[in-house]
Design a protein around this motif. Structure first.
Motif: not given
Length: 283
Positions: A181-203
């Motif tokens: 199988p082929r899947r789109s994968y985040f690593g744990p650190a990239s997942f956490a920081h991408a979500l943080a960056d997306l949250i900060l877009c709210l401003g």
């Protein structure tokens, strides 16, 4: 940015605790239904049984991340995915908080090309169907929210999640072309920081209702296991198996930066090893 994470003791919640521990731009409150860790920033409440407590927890927050839910091979009816999302939306009414509802790439079903958010979902699993029902219920309810159609996250999925507790047999589906199988994968650190960056877009940004949440490339599971030196074996892929599920992440990359190497096997392996070594046991 003041953030509440609902369901903070699951696999993704533990990754956020680890990945956000040095983020001075986030003021995080962690929610659990059980006795919380002996650390500041935790609250205990049942989102379904104590709506008033959830409303109090959301009051004053800028963002709410709803990780709580039911996944395959865990106890609880899949319908709770919808109930939890609606409970959070109800509690957030008039609060001003933006909710991030955790959906899944599984809503797309089988696809031969990267799935864009505008693609009509055709989930083939009960889990994917439950997440699509959750999305549809949120649309009908209304409010300030974004559904994150999350791809795989190394260490939180069936491939590597059990490895946190020690070596276990791993079996991969082998398709007619000889590939895994082929899947789109985040690593744990990239997942956490991408979500943080997306949250900060709210401003500064108005976020869309649906965002594919994954790196821009897909990884073959067999390649990852070979590089990680994890023993594994083939099995013939059943008819229900999905050979490829890759996400079109152009919408996400229009909101936050993602390095080209974010979804490579090398990056995933490095982040997964770092998390297992320094994070998963203590988070």
């Amino acid at each position: 940015m003041r953030v509440l994470v609902i369901g903070a003791t699951g696999r993704l919640g533990r990754m956020l605790q680890w990945g956000w521990q040095n983020r001075a731009d986030l003021d995080v409150t962690w929610q659990t239904r059980r006795s919380p860790p002996a650390a500041p920033g935790w609250i205990t409440c049942d989102p379904l049984a104590e709506p008033w407590a959830l409303q109090q927890a959301i009051a004053g927050k800028d963002a709410v991340v709803v990780l709580a839910g039911v996944v395959p091979r865990r106890s609880g009816p899949m319908s709770d995915n919808t109930r939890l999302a609606l409970a959070a939306l109800d509690a957030a009414t008039d609060s001003g908080a933006h909710l991030f509802l955790c959906s899944s790439a599984a809503v797309y079903g089988r696809a031969s090309t990267p799935c864009h958010e505008e693609k009509t979902p055709h989930p083939e699993t009960l889990y994917g169907q439950s997440k699509l029902k959750m999305e549809q219920a949120a649309y009908a309810k209304g409010g300030a929210f974004t559904c994150l159609r999350i791809g795989n996250v190394a260490g939180a999925d069936a491939l590597l999640g059990p490895m946190n507790a020690g070596p276990v047999p791993v079996t991969l589906d082998r398709f007619a072309d000889g590939r895994s199988p082929r899947r789109s994968y985040f690593g744990p650190a990239s997942f956490a920081h991408a979500l943080a960056d997306l949250i900060l877009c709210l401003g500064t940004r108005t976020l869309p209702r649906i965002v594919n949440f994954a790196p821009p490339d897909a990884v073959e599971m067999a390649d990852f296991l070979v590089r990680a030196r994890i023993p594994w074996a083939w099995r013939p892929a059943p008819d229900t198996a999905v050979p490829q599920l890759e996400l079109d992440t152009s919408r996400l990359m229009g909101l936050i930066p993602l390095a080209p190497e974010t979804g490579t096997a090398e990056r995933l392996l490095a982040e997964w090893r770092s998390y297992v070594t320094t994070g998963s046991a203590s988070a």
